[in-house]
Write a protein that holds these residues in place. Structure first.
Motif, PDB file in Angstrom:
ATOM      1  N   UNK A 254       0.833  -1.206   0.000  1.00  0.00           N
ATOM      2  CA  UNK A 254       0.000   0.000   0.000  1.00  0.00           C
ATOM      3  C   UNK A 254       0.867   1.256   0.000  1.00  0.00           C
ATOM      4  N   UNK A 255       1.900   1.278   0.846  1.00  0.00           N
ATOM      5  CA  UNK A 255       2.766   2.458   0.937  1.00  0.00           C
ATOM      6  C   UNK A 255       3.525   2.666  -0.366  1.00  0.00           C
ATOM      7  N   UNK A 256       4.101   1.601  -0.923  1.00  0.00           N
ATOM      8  CA  UNK A 256       4.887   1.761  -2.148  1.00  0.00           C
ATOM      9  C   UNK A 256       3.997   2.146  -3.325  1.00  0.00           C
ATOM     10  N   UNK A 257       2.775   1.610  -3.403  1.00  0.00           N
ATOM     11  CA  UNK A 257       1.874   2.002  -4.485  1.00  0.00           C
ATOM     12  C   UNK A 257       1.448   3.452  -4.372  1.00  0.00           C
ATOM     13  N   UNK A 258       1.226   3.906  -3.151  1.00  0.00           N
ATOM     14  CA  UNK A 258       0.878   5.318  -2.929  1.00  0.00           C
ATOM     15  C   UNK A 258       2.025   6.221  -3.382  1.00  0.00           C
ATOM     16  N   UNK A 259       3.241   5.805  -3.050  1.00  0.00           N
ATOM     17  CA  UNK A 259       4.417   6.578  -3.462  1.00  0.00           C
ATOM     18  C   UNK A 259       4.581   6.542  -4.980  1.00  0.00           C
ATOM     19  N   UNK A 260       4.326   5.386  -5.589  1.00  0.00           N
ATOM     20  CA  UNK A 260       4.435   5.261  -7.043  1.00  0.00           C
ATOM     21  C   UNK A 260       3.522   6.249  -7.761  1.00  0.00           C
ATOM     22  N   UNK A 261       2.287   6.362  -7.296  1.00  0.00           N
ATOM     23  CA  UNK A 261       1.343   7.275  -7.947  1.00  0.00           C
ATOM     24  C   UNK A 261       1.867   8.706  -7.916  1.00  0.00           C
ATOM     25  N   UNK A 262       2.330   9.146  -6.756  1.00  0.00           N
ATOM     26  CA  UNK A 262       2.831  10.515  -6.637  1.00  0.00           C
ATOM     27  C   UNK A 262       4.079  10.725  -7.483  1.00  0.00           C
ATOM     28  N   UNK A 263       4.958   9.723  -7.551  1.00  0.00           N
ATOM     29  CA  UNK A 263       6.151   9.844  -8.382  1.00  0.00           C
ATOM     30  C   UNK A 263       5.785   9.907  -9.857  1.00  0.00           C
ATOM     31  N   UNK A 264       4.841   9.076 -10.289  1.00  0.00           N
ATOM     32  CA  UNK A 264       4.445   9.101 -11.692  1.00  0.00           C
ATOM     33  C   UNK A 264       3.763  10.418 -12.043  1.00  0.00           C
ATOM     34  N   UNK A 265       2.901  10.909 -11.163  1.00  0.00           N
ATOM     35  CA  UNK A 265       2.266  12.199 -11.422  1.00  0.00           C
ATOM     36  C   UNK A 265       3.319  13.305 -11.498  1.00  0.00           C
TER      37      UNK A 265
END
Length: 455
Positions: A88-99
């Motif tokens: 959950x934490x890494x996916x949340x971080x992934x979204x912000x990094x991709x955006x």
């Protein structure tokens, strides 16, 4: 010493001075001694962030005020202890990094990444109690207060949850820092950020073309100049609504070589719309901390209410100190926002304007779900850029509720989710969040609007 310090601390401010004011949205703990013991234990625990990180963020926000950065602030509506897991934490971080990758590529300026997590465990509620089948219990106020199950034991406000919130925030921060320090955000390997469930997204091809272009540019530069420092790591900060003042007070500290007091539970605390009264406890607490702070501004706020609030929270007009997050609703922003922009501009006050297109657009469906229509979210953000351009002010960031999970909570977007789709994967305990596709679509909208004329 900062120019703002003499004014901010001349009135004898202390972390506990909020106790002399009316404090809204606080849980009613049954045992004062149990609360005192929990807050004393919390006050002895290590801080979650450092003062130099806080001051670095304030400097970056000052640059955003001048148009040299863009703020991307996003994360869960309310974190849960159960979601303190690596996926959950890494996916949340992934979204912000991709955006942020989309925004950096399109805006041609640095993006300031602030996660709405590692402390977003409390939520304001419209009523203190909830009634079901003739039984009335305290409302669920987030995992830092009680549990969502509708039982007497679960809904009892438990001071020990303050300690648990600190622990889960520390675990989240530790994992995020480890990911970033280990190269998770390395621009040489944006493929690390892929989310398996979006492989067939309608936006996937456009995003991959963008990633390929960035990779080609990076390899070209490093062919000419050798390895370039800074592409393997990013700065990342945390934020949450500083709602529970006992928790915030316990983590408010003085540190060596920096005068004043710092809230070390987060880098960037904000005041919600329900607790922004000028004479209230939250404003009293916020006026004394050295962190950059933000205030949510709704459609009912008038210039005569907003300007004194700015004076209270940033009396010396300190750069980077104050962010105003407007959350008007798609139908109300055209009438509500311009008078505020004009008043702040007329007074020459230095603020960072940020759009929250989520909270003013919540509605309930016929099958009982709280949702938001993507068209309304996009519409409010679209209008926000145009209104700022017309007022000759700058929209310097966005504040979003989003997740990296495969949820169906907001209708519309790239897959055109309908009311019937909400049943498939509605996971939020409080407010509906954007999923990855919808978040990426908003990032692309920001780029297109900025390219259309805003500096």
């Amino acid at each position: 010493m900062s120019k703002a310090l003499p004014t901010m601390f001349a009135a004898g401010w202390a972390p506990s001075s909020w106790l002399q004011r009316v404090a809204l949205q606080q849980p009613q703990y049954e045992d004062a001694a149990e609360l005192a013991q929990a807050t004393a234990q919390l006050a002895g625990l290590p801080p979650l962030v450092t003062s130099w990180e806080v001051l670095a963020l304030k400097q970056a926000l000052a640059e955003a005020q001048e148009g040299r950065r863009f703020l991307l602030q996003g994360g869960d509506c309310a974190e849960s202890f159960a979601d303190c897991t690596s996926p959950v934490i890494s996916n949340r971080l992934k979204v912000l990094l991709q955006m942020s990758l989309v925004l950096v590529h399109g805006l041609k300026k640095p993006v300031l990444r602030v996660g709405r997590f590692a402390g977003q465990y409390a939520k304001p509620r419209s009523a203190d109690t909830e009634t079901r089948d003739g039984v009335t219990l305290p409302s669920f106020r987030g995992d830092v207060v009680n549990s969502p199950e509708f039982t007497i034991a679960a809904r009892r406000p438990d001071p020990q949850r303050l300690i648990q919130a600190h622990a889960h925030s520390a675990l989240t921060m530790n994992f995020v820092r480890a990911l970033i320090d280990g190269g998770f955000a390395d621009l040489h390997h944006p493929e690390y950020w892929d989310l398996a469930w979006v492989e067939h997204s309608p936006l996937a091809a456009e995003y991959r073309q963008m990633v390929a272009a960035i990779g080609d540019s990076l390899r070209f530069m490093e062919t000419l100049a050798g390895p370039i420092a800074g592409f393997s790591k990013v700065d990342f900060f945390t934020s949450h609504e500083a709602l529970l003042l006992h928790y915030e007070q316990a983590l408010t500290r003085q540190v060596p070589r920096h005068p004043g007091w710092f809230n070390l539970s987060t880098h960037f605390p904000w005041i919600g719309m329900r607790t922004a009264a000028l004479d209230g406890a939250h404003v009293e607490y916020f006026r004394g901390i050295r962190n950059p702070v933000a205030v949510k501004v709704g459609p009912s706020v008038t210039p005569d209410q907003l300007l004194p609030l700015i004076d209270a929270l940033n009396p010396d007009d300190e750069p980077g100190r104050l962010t105003l997050i407007h959350r008007m609703g798609c139908a109300k922003i055209a009438a509500a926002l311009p008078p505020l922009l004009q008043a702040v501009k007329r007074e020459g006050r230095r603020v960072l304007w940020v759009a929250d297109p989520m909270h003013g657009n919540t509605e309930s469906t016929s099958n009982g779900y709280k949702t938001r229509r993507f068209d309304n979210i996009r519409g409010e953000l679209d209008q926000a850029f145009d209104i700022h351009a017309a007022a000759d002010t700058r929209l310097g960031g966005v504040h979003l509720e989003l997740t990296g999970e495969d949820v169906t909570e907001c209708m519309g977007g790239a897959r055109d989710l309908s009311e019937s789709d909400l049943d498939r994967a509605y996971k939020s305990m409080v407010d509906p969040r954007l999923n990855y596709e919808q978040s990426l679509e908003l990032a692309m909208l920001i780029v297109r609007k900025s390219a259309g004329g805003q500096g």
